[in-house]
Design a protein around this motif. Structure first.
Motif, PDB file in Angstrom:
ATOM      1  N   TYR A 130      48.442  40.457  43.462  1.00  0.00           N
ATOM      2  CA  TYR A 130      47.201  39.691  43.338  1.00  0.00           C
ATOM      3  C   TYR A 130      45.967  40.464  43.800  1.00  0.00           C
ATOM      4  O   TYR A 130      44.856  39.949  43.752  1.00  0.00           O
ATOM      5  CB  TYR A 130      47.309  38.306  43.996  1.00  0.00           C
ATOM      6  CG  TYR A 130      47.494  38.203  45.482  1.00  0.00           C
ATOM      7  CD1 TYR A 130      46.474  38.538  46.358  1.00  0.00           C
ATOM      8  CD2 TYR A 130      48.671  37.702  46.019  1.00  0.00           C
ATOM      9  CE1 TYR A 130      46.621  38.403  47.717  1.00  0.00           C
ATOM     10  CE2 TYR A 130      48.836  37.560  47.390  1.00  0.00           C
ATOM     11  CZ  TYR A 130      47.797  37.916  48.237  1.00  0.00           C
ATOM     12  OH  TYR A 130      47.952  37.776  49.592  1.00  0.00           O
ATOM     13  N   SER A 175      42.663  41.040  41.356  1.00  0.00           N
ATOM     14  CA  SER A 175      41.465  40.206  41.168  1.00  0.00           C
ATOM     15  C   SER A 175      40.183  40.948  41.539  1.00  0.00           C
ATOM     16  O   SER A 175      39.102  40.597  41.060  1.00  0.00           O
ATOM     17  CB  SER A 175      41.575  38.916  41.981  1.00  0.00           C
ATOM     18  OG  SER A 175      41.625  39.206  43.368  1.00  0.00           O
ATOM     19  N   SER A 208      36.791  32.549  39.845  1.00  0.00           N
ATOM     20  CA  SER A 208      37.154  32.307  41.230  1.00  0.00           C
ATOM     21  C   SER A 208      37.283  30.816  41.518  1.00  0.00           C
ATOM     22  O   SER A 208      38.185  30.392  42.245  1.00  0.00           O
ATOM     23  CB  SER A 208      36.111  32.927  42.170  1.00  0.00           C
ATOM     24  OG  SER A 208      36.081  34.325  42.018  1.00  0.00           O
ATOM     25  N   SER A 219      40.643  29.784  40.051  1.00  0.00           N
ATOM     26  CA  SER A 219      41.750  30.336  40.833  1.00  0.00           C
ATOM     27  C   SER A 219      41.855  29.653  42.189  1.00  0.00           C
ATOM     28  O   SER A 219      42.930  29.230  42.616  1.00  0.00           O
ATOM     29  CB  SER A 219      41.549  31.845  41.015  1.00  0.00           C
ATOM     30  OG  SER A 219      42.541  32.389  41.844  1.00  0.00           O
ATOM     31  N   THR A 277      44.140  33.642  34.869  1.00  0.00           N
ATOM     32  CA  THR A 277      43.646  33.411  36.224  1.00  0.00           C
ATOM     33  C   THR A 277      44.221  32.133  36.810  1.00  0.00           C
ATOM     34  O   THR A 277      44.551  32.065  38.003  1.00  0.00           O
ATOM     35  CB  THR A 277      42.113  33.353  36.216  1.00  0.00           C
ATOM     36  OG1 THR A 277      41.599  34.605  35.729  1.00  0.00           O
ATOM     37  CG2 THR A 277      41.554  33.087  37.605  1.00  0.00           C
ATOM     38  N   SER A 335      47.773  32.827  37.891  1.00  0.00           N
ATOM     39  CA  SER A 335      47.758  33.629  39.116  1.00  0.00           C
ATOM     40  C   SER A 335      47.341  32.803  40.327  1.00  0.00           C
ATOM     41  O   SER A 335      47.837  33.020  41.439  1.00  0.00           O
ATOM     42  CB  SER A 335      46.802  34.822  38.952  1.00  0.00           C
ATOM     43  OG  SER A 335      47.260  35.691  37.926  1.00  0.00           O
ATOM     44  N   GLY A 336      46.427  31.854  40.124  1.00  0.00           N
ATOM     45  CA  GLY A 336      46.008  30.988  41.220  1.00  0.00           C
ATOM     46  C   GLY A 336      47.147  30.147  41.758  1.00  0.00           C
ATOM     47  O   GLY A 336      47.325  30.009  42.978  1.00  0.00           O
TER      48      GLY A 336
END
Length: 445
Positions: A254, A257, A283, A286, A338, A341-342
């Motif tokens: 991660y 980012s 952001s 995420s 994203t 991934s969050g």
């Protein structure tokens, strides 16, 4: 070099959790969360946006290479500072408290130095200031992390770990939201510095941290003792070694980012005026998913008394998000990647800190040992920027993201070597501490 020998089971410090000297849990959570949020406002807002903009103003087309050098060197300084901060905080006997002293010192001095970044006109100046900031704020982070072992009851560590993951996510989100409303560089850096300062000050106001006088016979904190800050033998403490490797590999995944702004500029030709807004939206997405996942799953982990399934899911989901990012044909797919991934990061944050505390050999040295674990957070900030130029030269952002995806999968699988909650000592898994060989004398007749 020798380890700290005393096993966690024999430590007197957990009694502090139940004593009147401990901070009431709601206040303790507030103190830890505000300290972490402040530190991450000051550290990740620059990493995700402000350093990119500052270096673009200074070096133009060479900004990506300059960014890798600046952040890589800064991460190396953080790698040294975090264990030193943990060891020094363990041994601090100030009346203000061994953790509070360094939370306040790191936040105050680090934020003041950060505020000078807008005056830089050369890359070396950016690198110098960033190294000092990383060093000071890592002293703050090391002291804050140790509170999880010092004062949080074992049966609440999963819940608190999840809330700390929420704080880690909220910090840069607050910072990005604030600086994105401004165009003036000096004001942007001042906002990031103010956030870091306020986080540290509020934290120490909430926190109870009794004086920790030096124990009788405890060696002075000289160079030999400081050198031990960087090492805990994984052969003697194998569970600790596996936990370190898991955090390192998944953190590498991660760490991608920090390249979001460059990725948007390169692949989709997003203009400099728009990139800050898109990075902020990414952001927000995420962090929103990370926050919900981390907070909820931390409580779920405590209820189920399980941690390993969350780590495995995190590693594989992180890899899936990176594969999506590598193949993204549009900005819309970047948002989907994203989001994945969050969720992955939230799953990991929900249990990671609690899992690491569980495998510590000794709570008496929690600051130092957790700081060694925190090196697994810091190293990726150095290693990823150093290897990124080679991967970008070979295969662009696709090569970078696919390589990091593979690391995420390996990290998720490594957790299979750790014992689950309550199974510490099961010989099928890595032991917390291996017993020293005992020689039995055999008499002959």
């Amino acid at each position: 070099m020798t380890d700290d020998p005393s096993p966690a089971a024999s430590d007197p410090l957990p009694a502090l959790v139940a004593s009147n000297a401990a901070t009431p849990l709601p206040r303790l959570i507030g103190a830890m969360m505000t300290s972490i949020m402040g530190a991450y406002i000051a550290l990740l807002t620059p990493l995700q946006l402000l350093l990119t903009l500052q270096l673009t103003r200074i070096s133009g087309d060479g900004a990506a290479a300059s960014f890798s050098v600046v952040t890589g060197i800064g991460a190396l300084l953080a790698l040294v500072a975090n264990p030193l901060g943990g060891r020094i905080s363990d041994r601090t006997a100030a009346r203000f408290g061994r953790r509070r002293t360094w939370i306040l010192t790191g936040a105050l001095s680090g934020s003041l130095v950060l505020a000078t970044m807008s005056f830089t006109t050369q890359v070396w100046q950016v690198a110098l200031i960033w190294c000092v900031v990383q060093t000071l704020l890592n002293f703050q982070q090391a002291a804050t992390s140790a509170l999880l072992s010092d004062q949080v009851p074992p049966d609440r560590r999963g819940s608190v770990s999840g809330l700390l993951g929420l704080a880690t996510a909220l910090g840069p989100l607050i910072g990005l939201a604030a600086v994105s409303l401004l165009q003036n560089a000096a004001l942007q850096w001042s906002i990031a510095a103010t956030g870091g300062l306020l986080g540290g000050v509020i934290s120490v106001l909430l926190l109870r941290d009794p004086q920790h006088p030096r124990a009788s016979g405890e060696p002075r904190l000289g160079l030999a003792e400081l050198a031990k800050s960087f090492w805990l033998n994984p052969a003697r403490h194998p569970a600790f070694g596996w936990a370190w490797a898991i955090r390192f590999l998944i953190t590498c995944a991660y760490a991608s980012s920090t390249y979001n702004a460059f990725f948007l500029l390169d692949r989709f030709k997003v203009g400099s005026a728009r990139v800050g807004g898109i990075v902020l939206l990414l952001s927000l997405l995420s962090v929103g998913l990370l926050a919900i996942t981390s907070a909820v799953m931390g409580f779920v982990s405590d209820r189920l008394h399980r941690q390993k399934p969350f780590v495995i899911a995190s590693g594989f989901l992180a890899a899936g998000g990176l594969v999506l990012m590598a193949t993204a044909p549009s900005v819309a797919v970047v948002f989907v990647a994203t989001a994945v991934s969050g969720v992955a990061t939230g799953l990991f944050f929900a249990v990671d800190s609690a899992m690491c505390v569980r495998v510590l050999p000794s709570s008496a040295n929690a600051g130092k040992d957790l700081a060694v674990i925190n090196m697994a957070n810091t190293l990726p900030q150095s290693i990823v920027p150093f290897i990124a130029p080679a991967l970008l030269a070979v295969g662009g952002f696709g090569a970078l993201y696919l390589f990091l995806a593979a690391l995420g999968v390996i990290g998720g699988l490594f957790v299979l070597r750790l014992p689950e909650i309550g199974r510490e000592g099961d010989p099928r898994f890595a032991l917390i501490t291996k017993p020293k060989a005992v020689t039995t004398a055999v008499s002959s007749h």
